[in-house]
Design a protein around this motif. Structure first.
Motif: not given
Length: 342
Positions: A100-127
């Protein structure tokens, strides 16, 4: 030397290892020779040690770190098998992260980068988090922070140690999104915040930034992060300390790390030298994370408590109380978080 002992050369050939590898395993405490000639220092091995030698070699081939290999070799068969299975799952998750990081870097270096986030996370934290001064120090320079998108511990030192540690954590509390750029920006802000005190104050930092099932890891110094997955506890940060470099170079037995007089000496810290480690991980439902300062891990083995099935708050309290019972010679910071469905 007599008996059935084999020379290091003969044992290396039988185990399909090199004498150099055997000497490294001896220095690290993974495979001690059965006997050593007091005059020449030459190592001799028993044929019964071949099984352990081959196991060490096999575990190295699957990419298991040396420190974890020692733990696995000392486990009974079923527990060792579970540890290997857990290591494989972690390796597969890390490979997926790298892809995923390699894909992100390719997109980032070619001007296609998007935030590495998820619109609807399915997991959370109890802390839960807790920090204590301990029984020897007069002031507490350790910070423990836990929130829905950030887990962090920091250990400051110097005249403004507490302020430095607080500033290091605060630099990551308001990141807008989990991207490589934002992690790098957070580090720059943290470093600048610590350096502003200008009185030789420094801080360690271990922080996990959460976005969906993705975890950004930022680490510098000797605060630590552990993961409980599949019943196996493993550490996934490296200590940036002088004695750890001695262990890594085979100049110090890992068993002597805790008692070495220079154990607290850092080779990397915010406000001092060196760069932080940045990585991306994938969280799995049921994972448990522990972040802690050396005031905890240097006096308490966290694995049994992490595996006891207590909720995060009870786990944090038991770990800190054990450190206090052990004399608490240093400040203590502790964060425990469970990955749960939301």
């Amino acid at each position: 030397m007599g008996g059935e002992l084999l020379t290091i050369g003969a044992f290396a050939r039988a185990a399909r290892l090199s004498p150099k590898a055997l000497r490294l395993y001896d220095n690290l405490g993974l495979l001690r020779p059965a006997a050593v000639d007091v005059d020449s220092g030459y190592r001799y091995y028993a044929p019964a040690q071949l099984g352990r030698a081959r196991l060490v070699a096999w575990l190295r081939r699957i990419g298991m770190p040396l420190a974890r290999i020692q733990e696995v070799c000392d486990l009974p068969g079923p527990a060792a098998a579970a540890a290997i299975t857990a290591h494989l799952a972690e390796a597969e998750a890390e490979l997926a992260d790298r892809k995923r990081l390699a894909g992100f870097l390719v997109d980032h270096l070619t001007g296609k980068g998007t935030p590495m986030s998820e619109n609807r996370p399915t997991l959370g934290l109890r802390f839960a988090a807790r920090s204590e001064t301990g029984k020897v120090r007069e002031t507490n320079h350790d910070i423990a922070y836990a929130g829905s998108t950030l887990l962090a511990v920091a250990d400051g030192s110097g005249p403004s140690g507490t302020l430095a540690a607080t500033a290091a954590v605060d630099a990551f509390r308001a990141l807008p999104e989990l991207t490589l750029d934002s992690l790098a920006a957070g580090l720059r802000n943290a470093s600048a915040a610590v350096e502003q005190y200008g009185d030789q104050s420094i801080s360690t930092l271990t922080a996990l930034l959460w976005s969906g099932s993705r975890v950004g890891v930022v680490h510098i110094g000797d605060t630590r992060a552990y993961l409980l997955r599949g019943g196996v506890v493993s550490r996934f940060t490296d200590d940036h300390s002088y004695v750890q470099t001695l262990v890594d170079e085979g100049r110090l037995d890992a068993a002597d790390l805790l008692t070495h007089p220079q154990r607290p000496v850092l080779v990397r810290a915010l406000g001092a030298n060196g760069e932080a480690d940045i990585s991306l991980r994938t969280a799995v439902q049921g994972d448990r994370y522990l972040l802690c300062s050396d005031g905890l891990w240097a006096v308490v083995d966290p694995a049994p408590v992490l595996s006891a099935g207590l909720d995060p708050s009870a786990t944090v309290n038991q770990l800190v109380d054990l450190a206090l019972d052990a004399g608490a010679p240093d400040n203590i910071a502790c964060v425990v978080a469970d990955v749960v469905p939301v």
